[in-house]
Design an enzyme around this catalytic site. Structure first.
Site, short mmCIF file in Angstrom:
data_model
loop_
_atom_site.label_atom_id
_atom_site.label_comp_id
_atom_site.label_asym_id
_atom_site.label_seq_id
_atom_site.Cartn_x
_atom_site.Cartn_y
_atom_site.Cartn_z
CE LYS A 1 -2.87 2.05 5.02
NZ LYS A 1 -2.61 1.30 3.80
CB SER B 1 -0.93 0.00 1.38
OG SER B 1 -0.25 0.29 2.47
#
Length: 179
Positions: A79, A40
């Protein structure tokens, strides 16, 4: 000679206990290694890379663009912070607008080129979304393969942020600062 040996062993034992205590406190409250799992955050971070995380700034304000480790219910996530508390976010045609101002995302350039080549957008349109007080909006750099604030994680509480990624330390050949 035996009394000196016992005394030396006690001294070494005491030093070892102190060293382990310092290491435990440092790892628990200040710095820790984390392993990136998944794709990701590619190409910024890669699967199985190990990052050094600064936990010391947990009570400080985080900034847009910081890469953070987030404590999830079953696993941790890595993230990038996109939206700060109180900001209005809009994504339109792969352009990020924060409070109606275009926000540059240079870390996406490689992924954007691939998306354009395939004739698609990297990030689907959304918004306007207003980030609640004391929460953050996060996304992975590999927007097509990221579970983040758009699709599962929701807004991230400040208390759920473990710390900020500082640098990749393993594999050694990939040692670098995280930006």
């Amino acid at each position: 000679m035996e009394p000196k040996t016992k005394k030396e062993l006690k001294s070494w034992g005491k030093a070892l206990i102190i060293a382990l205590g310092i290491a435990f406190v440092t790892r628990t409250f200040f710095f820790a290694p984390y392993t990136v799992k998944g794709e990701s955050m590619e190409p910024t971070l890669h699967d199985q890379e190990k990052v050094f995380v600064n936990k010391f700034n947990v009570n400080d304000r985080y900034h847009r663009g910081d890469i953070v480790i987030i404590k999830g219910k079953e696993k941790n996530y890595v993230k990038r912070i996109i939206g700060l508390p109180g900001e209005k976010i809009v994504m339109e045609n792969d352009k990020l607008f924060i409070d109606e101002v275009l926000c540059k995302e240079p870390y996406l350039s490689q992924n954007l080129k691939l998306a354009v080549k395939e004739g698609s957008n990297l990030t689907g349109d959304f918004g306007p979304i207003t980030v609640p007080h004391n929460k953050y909006f996060v996304m992975g750099d590999n927007r097509l393969k990221s579970e983040d604030s758009r699709n599962g994680l929701g807004f991230i509480r400040k208390q759920s942020i473990i710390g900020k990624s500082e640098f990749v330390f393993f594999p050694f050949s990939h040692f670098r600062n995280v930006e």
